[in-house]
Structures are given as structure tokens and as C-alpha cells.
Design a protein around this motif. Structure first.
Motif, mmCIF file in Angstrom:
data_model
loop_
_atom_site.group_PDB
_atom_site.id
_atom_site.type_symbol
_atom_site.label_atom_id
_atom_site.label_comp_id
_atom_site.label_asym_id
_atom_site.label_seq_id
_atom_site.Cartn_x
_atom_site.Cartn_y
_atom_site.Cartn_z
ATOM 1 N N TYR A 37 0.822 -1.215 0.000
ATOM 2 C CA TYR A 37 0.000 0.000 0.000
ATOM 3 C C TYR A 37 0.860 1.272 0.000
ATOM 4 O O TYR A 37 1.738 1.445 0.842
ATOM 5 N N HIS A 38 0.585 2.125 -0.967
ATOM 6 C CA HIS A 38 1.264 3.420 -1.041
ATOM 7 C C HIS A 38 0.427 4.489 -0.345
ATOM 8 O O HIS A 38 -0.782 4.591 -0.554
ATOM 9 N N ASN A 39 1.084 5.267 0.485
ATOM 10 C CA ASN A 39 0.504 6.467 1.085
ATOM 11 C C ASN A 39 1.655 7.310 1.625
ATOM 12 O O ASN A 39 2.826 7.023 1.344
ATOM 13 N N GLU A 40 1.335 8.334 2.400
ATOM 14 C CA GLU A 40 2.409 9.203 2.902
ATOM 15 C C GLU A 40 3.340 8.467 3.850
ATOM 16 O O GLU A 40 4.530 8.803 3.949
ATOM 17 N N TYR A 41 2.819 7.450 4.558
ATOM 18 C CA TYR A 41 3.682 6.649 5.434
ATOM 19 C C TYR A 41 4.729 5.897 4.600
ATOM 20 O O TYR A 41 5.910 5.843 4.950
ATOM 21 N N THR A 42 4.266 5.318 3.501
ATOM 22 C CA THR A 42 5.170 4.568 2.627
ATOM 23 C C THR A 42 6.249 5.478 2.052
ATOM 24 O O THR A 42 7.418 5.099 1.972
ATOM 25 N N ALA A 43 5.858 6.679 1.645
ATOM 26 C CA ALA A 43 6.817 7.616 1.067
ATOM 27 C C ALA A 43 7.906 7.982 2.074
ATOM 28 O O ALA A 43 9.097 8.033 1.740
ATOM 29 N N GLN A 44 7.507 8.222 3.330
ATOM 30 C CA GLN A 44 8.489 8.548 4.369
ATOM 31 C C GLN A 44 9.389 7.353 4.680
ATOM 32 O O GLN A 44 10.605 7.488 4.849
ATOM 33 N N LEU A 45 8.779 6.169 4.769
ATOM 34 C CA LEU A 45 9.557 4.963 5.052
ATOM 35 C C LEU A 45 10.544 4.678 3.925
ATOM 36 O O LEU A 45 11.703 4.310 4.181
ATOM 37 N N ALA A 46 10.108 4.847 2.688
ATOM 38 C CA ALA A 46 10.987 4.620 1.540
ATOM 39 C C ALA A 46 12.198 5.545 1.585
ATOM 40 O O ALA A 46 13.319 5.143 1.261
ATOM 41 N N ARG A 47 11.968 6.772 2.003
ATOM 42 C CA ARG A 47 13.081 7.723 2.105
ATOM 43 C C ARG A 47 14.108 7.254 3.132
ATOM 44 O O ARG A 47 15.320 7.306 2.902
ATOM 45 N N GLN A 48 13.634 6.758 4.280
ATOM 46 C CA GLN A 48 14.547 6.244 5.302
ATOM 47 C C GLN A 48 15.264 4.980 4.827
ATOM 48 O O GLN A 48 16.457 4.803 5.081
ATOM 49 N N PHE A 49 14.555 4.103 4.119
ATOM 50 C CA PHE A 49 15.177 2.880 3.608
ATOM 51 C C PHE A 49 16.269 3.205 2.601
ATOM 52 O O PHE A 49 17.324 2.565 2.589
ATOM 53 N N ARG A 50 16.029 4.181 1.742
ATOM 54 C CA ARG A 50 17.044 4.552 0.756
ATOM 55 C C ARG A 50 18.282 5.115 1.438
ATOM 56 O O ARG A 50 19.419 4.798 1.049
ATOM 57 N N GLY A 71 10.498 8.039 -5.537
ATOM 58 C CA GLY A 71 11.794 7.370 -5.527
ATOM 59 C C GLY A 71 11.731 5.904 -5.153
ATOM 60 O O GLY A 71 12.635 5.403 -4.481
ATOM 61 N N TYR A 72 10.681 5.190 -5.597
ATOM 62 C CA TYR A 72 10.624 3.749 -5.361
ATOM 63 C C TYR A 72 11.416 3.047 -6.471
ATOM 64 O O TYR A 72 10.992 3.051 -7.625
ATOM 65 N N PRO A 73 12.537 2.422 -6.156
ATOM 66 C CA PRO A 73 13.320 1.778 -7.218
ATOM 67 C C PRO A 73 12.656 0.531 -7.779
ATOM 68 O O PRO A 73 12.834 0.192 -8.940
ATOM 69 N N TYR A 74 11.858 -0.147 -6.940
ATOM 70 C CA TYR A 74 11.169 -1.364 -7.375
ATOM 71 C C TYR A 74 9.701 -1.262 -6.962
ATOM 72 O O TYR A 74 9.400 -0.930 -5.814
ATOM 73 N N TYR A 75 8.818 -1.577 -7.885
ATOM 74 C CA TYR A 75 7.393 -1.470 -7.586
ATOM 75 C C TYR A 75 6.626 -2.510 -8.396
ATOM 76 O O TYR A 75 7.082 -2.985 -9.446
ATOM 77 N N SER A 82 -2.685 0.826 -7.617
ATOM 78 C CA SER A 82 -2.999 2.068 -8.331
ATOM 79 C C SER A 82 -2.575 1.986 -9.798
ATOM 80 O O SER A 82 -1.492 1.477 -10.112
ATOM 81 N N ASP A 83 -3.421 2.494 -10.687
ATOM 82 C CA ASP A 83 -3.107 2.475 -12.117
ATOM 83 C C ASP A 83 -1.908 3.353 -12.438
ATOM 84 O O ASP A 83 -1.183 3.090 -13.406
ATOM 85 N N ASP A 84 -1.694 4.405 -11.651
ATOM 86 C CA ASP A 84 -0.577 5.317 -11.907
ATOM 87 C C ASP A 84 0.613 5.024 -10.995
ATOM 88 O O ASP A 84 1.351 5.933 -10.614
ATOM 89 N N ILE A 85 0.818 3.749 -10.649
ATOM 90 C CA ILE A 85 1.897 3.390 -9.732
ATOM 91 C C ILE A 85 3.270 3.752 -10.307
ATOM 92 O O ILE A 85 4.189 4.089 -9.560
ATOM 93 N N GLU A 86 3.408 3.712 -11.641
ATOM 94 C CA GLU A 86 4.691 4.070 -12.239
ATOM 95 C C GLU A 86 5.026 5.534 -11.967
ATOM 96 O O GLU A 86 6.163 5.868 -11.591
ATOM 97 N N ALA A 87 4.050 6.419 -12.132
ATOM 98 C CA ALA A 87 4.272 7.838 -11.847
ATOM 99 C C ALA A 87 4.500 8.062 -10.357
ATOM 100 O O ALA A 87 5.341 8.877 -9.957
ATOM 101 N N ILE A 88 3.769 7.324 -9.519
ATOM 102 C CA ILE A 88 3.948 7.428 -8.064
ATOM 103 C C ILE A 88 5.348 7.002 -7.666
ATOM 104 O O ILE A 88 6.004 7.652 -6.843
#
Length: 373
Positions: A142-155, A178-182, A167-173
Motif C-alpha cells: 500500500y502506497h501512502n504518505e507513510y510509505t513515502a516517508q519509510l521509503a526515504r529512510q530505507f534509501r 523514488g521507489y526503485p522497485y514497484y 494504483s493504475d498510476d503506480i509508475e508515476a507514483i
């Protein structure tokens, strides 16, 4: 060593034999299926044209193939040799049929490109091959603001991860955050597990704002875990209330973060101890920090069972300190004395360098006492 291998090393190319658990080739072949008829017609018209020029005007086979090719494609290069009246009539017929086949093939190509998913499937296939190379990664559902923050820390901390979201626009998301793999898939379905290479992952993280989504995901991962017959995944989830946190832990989550409670604790700590505000940021979350903290589980067959803390000599040998012990029944011993006895199935909270803690973990998990301790 072959020339190909030398060139590959010189250019820095890397090839992996890892294959995705879900094969997209059947879907790609299905998209290419409409091209079969145009290709067959092309081969038929080339054979008919070649045989026609050989029979009608006695062309050599190579000249017949060449004449058929330039006639069929209507490039207008002219005749390779003198052609009879029957040959000219045959050529006109070949041009008409060639133009019809070319028009039909173009229509098929346009239809596949517009209505089909060929390019999308090739892009997804490339992504799945990249994901197949991952090991000990985390799958974030699941993508949301929590995921975006967590992804930043993981990177920042170089922790590999895959984001799964329908989501249909997961590539743009993914590009924006900055999700390297989705993976574009329903998180709770086995297809999402296969595409994200969950079988080789360290754990699964469900960060949906809906508790029903988190419950479904946790149950699905635990069932998949049993099907694989592997050691348990580390499952981390989030909750909006303390009651939800309790429910998710009972259902199989290893760690549950209650967002409001976590924020309240942090704000409270800032208010009570303003000078300690950045301690966690500096020593636990900061990149390349010299100090780390980790909880080590003591197995029943570990040599440290029934020994005193001072017998480990972690501070003397590895500059690592035991700052807490969580016993099997849940009692926590803060800053244990050296004479405290370590019991089986307890957890030692260690503080020190990352290298020192890693070595301490190996030593604690040994069955026999090391000679240098």
C-alpha cells in the motif's frame, strides 16, 4: 575466456540468472499472437513470387528472391532482368497482393499498439527481473504518505524494498517518491507475493490506513509463509488506535506502530526533555552513525544460557554493552548488573558499533563458548 566475457567485463555489464517467480512470457506471446497471420502471409507471398519468377521467366533462385522482395515491398528498383508479358502480369498481381498484406499488417500493428499491453508487459517483465535479484528485502504493501516517508529512510540506510500497490498510476507514483522497485497488483493476492519476490524477503510491511486491509494482508502473508515452509517473515504494520494495535498483534503481526500514540510519545519527550530531542535521530536513524542498537534473541542451545552477563565480556572484547534484558515472560531488566544470570529465550538489548553488534550476535548464537572469551 571468451571475447564476449572480456567485452562484458570491460563495459561493466552485469547479467543475473535470477528469474522472476511469475512468468509474463505467456501474456507477451498472447499479445504477439495477432502477428502470426501477417508473418505467414508474408512467407507465402515470398514463396509464390520466387516460384513464379523461376517458372515464368526462368530466373535464378537468388534473382527470383530479390525480384520478389523489391516487387512485394514496392520499392521501385526495377527489374533485375528482362521479364516477359506473363511475368509483368504476375508482377502486377504480386504488387497488389503485397500492398494488401502490407496494409493488413499495418492495421494489425496499430491495433496491438493501441489496444494491447505489449509495451507495458515488457516494462513489467524488466522490473520483475530486477526484483528477482533481491534478497533479504522488505515488501511494503500500500502506497501512502507513510510509505513515502519509510521509503526515504530505507534509501538513506541502503535497505532494499519493493512497493506493492494496485494504483493504475503506480509508475508515476514510484518515480515521484523514488521507489526503485514497484509492482502494480492487489497486495493481498498471491500474484502480488510472487511478483514482489516475497519468498526471498526478510519481511512484509503493511501501511494501509484501513485496519481491514492490514488484517487481510497479515493473514495472507502468514498463510503464504506456511505454504513455503520457511522461517517466519517479520511483519510490521500500523494502527490508528491502541485497540487496533492489540488486534493486529494477535492476528500475527510482529510489530505494530500506533501512529497517534507514537506521535504523542515523541512530543511528550520533546516537552519533558528538550535537549534530548535529536538523540534518536543522531544515534539510531542517522546514516553511517557510529552507534547502533539491536535486540539479540538467546537460543536454548546457546552457550550463554545460565551464565552471568559479565561472562560474555562483550564490553572488553567488542566495546558492546548490554543495557537491557527482556525475559521470556516479558519482564524487562534495565541496565543489568554483571551478576545477572541470562536465561534461555530472553532478549539482550545491545548498544555499540554495527560491526561490534554483528560479531556479538554471532558469538551469542554459538553452542560452545569461544576460546577467546
Amino acid at each position: 575466456m571468451s571475447i564476449f566475457i572480456k567485452v562484458r567485463k570491460a563495459l561493466g555489464w552485469k547479467f543475473s540468472t535470477a528469474k522472476p517467480e511469475y512468468d509474463l512470457n505467456p501474456l507477451i506471446y498472447a499479445q504477439l499472437k495477432p502477428f502470426r497471420l501477417p508473418l505467414v502471409l508474408l512467407q507465402v507471398i515470398m514463396m509464390i513470387g520466387t516460384l513464379g519468377y523461376i517458372i515464368i521467366d526462368d530466373f535464378p533462385i537468388l534473382d527470383a528472391i530479390y525480384q520478389t522482395g523489391i516487387t512485394f515491398t514496392t520499392v521501385g528498383f526495377g527489374e533485375v532482368a528482362e521479364i516477359s508479358q506473363a511475368g509483368r502480369f504476375f508482377t502486377i498481381t504480386l504488387i497488389i497482393f503485397g500492398f494488401a498484406i502490407f496494409t493488413f499488417s499495418t492495421a494489425v500493428l496499430i491495433n496491438v499498439m493501441i489496444k494491447g499491453r505489449l509495451f507495458d508487459l515488457y516494462k513489467e517483465r524488466s522490473m520483475l527481473y530486477k526484483i528477482a535479484r533481491l534478497r533479504k528485502h522488505f515488501v511494503i504493501f500500500y502506497h501512502n504518505e507513510y510509505t513515502a516517508q519509510l521509503a526515504r529512510q530505507f534509501r538513506v540506510n541502503h535497505i532494499p524494498f519493493v512497493v506493492v500497490d494496485p494504483s493504475d498510476d503506480i509508475e508515476a507514483i514510484a518515480k515521484e517518491n523514488g521507489y526503485p522497485y514497484y509492482v502494480k497488483e492487489e497486495p493481498y493476492k498471491e500474484l502480488g507475493f510472487l511478483k514482489s519476490h516475497l519468498s526471498s524477503a526478510k519481511g512484509a510491511i503493511s501501511l494501509s490506513k484501513s485496519i481491514s486491509d492490514n488484517i487481510t494482508l497479515i493473514a495472507s502473508v502468514r498463510l503464504y509463509e506456511k505454504e513455503l515452509g520457511r522461517k517466519p517473515f517479520l511483519i510490521i504494520s500500523n494502527a490508528e488506535t491502541q485497540n487496533e494495535k492489540i488486534r493486529l498483534k494477535k492476528l500475527g503481526a510482529d510489530k505494530v506502530v500506533a501512529t497517534p500514540a507514537l506521535m504523542a510519545k515523541r512530543v511528550s519527550a520533546m516537552a519533558i526533555r528538550p535537549d534530548m530531542e535529536n538523540v534518536l535521530d543522531e544515534f539510531l536513524y542517522k546514516r553511517d552513525t557510529p552507534i547502533d542498537m539491536e535486540e539479540i534473541y538467546v537460543n536454548e542451545n546457546s552457550w550463554v544460557v545460565n551464565r552471568e552477563v559479565k561472562d560474555l565480556r562483550l564490553r572488553d572484547k567488542l566495546k558492546v554493552s548490554v543495557i537491557g534484558i527482556t525475559e521470556e515472560k516479558g519482564r524487562f531488566i534495565q541496565m543489568p548488573r554483571g551478576t545477572i544470570v541470562i536465561n534461555a529465550k530472553s532478549k539482550l538489548l545491545l548498544v555499540g558499533s554495527q560491526k561490534g553488534i554483528a560479531r556479538s550476535k554471532r558469538i551469542i548464537n554459538l553452542s560452545n563458548k569461544p576460546e577467546d572469551i
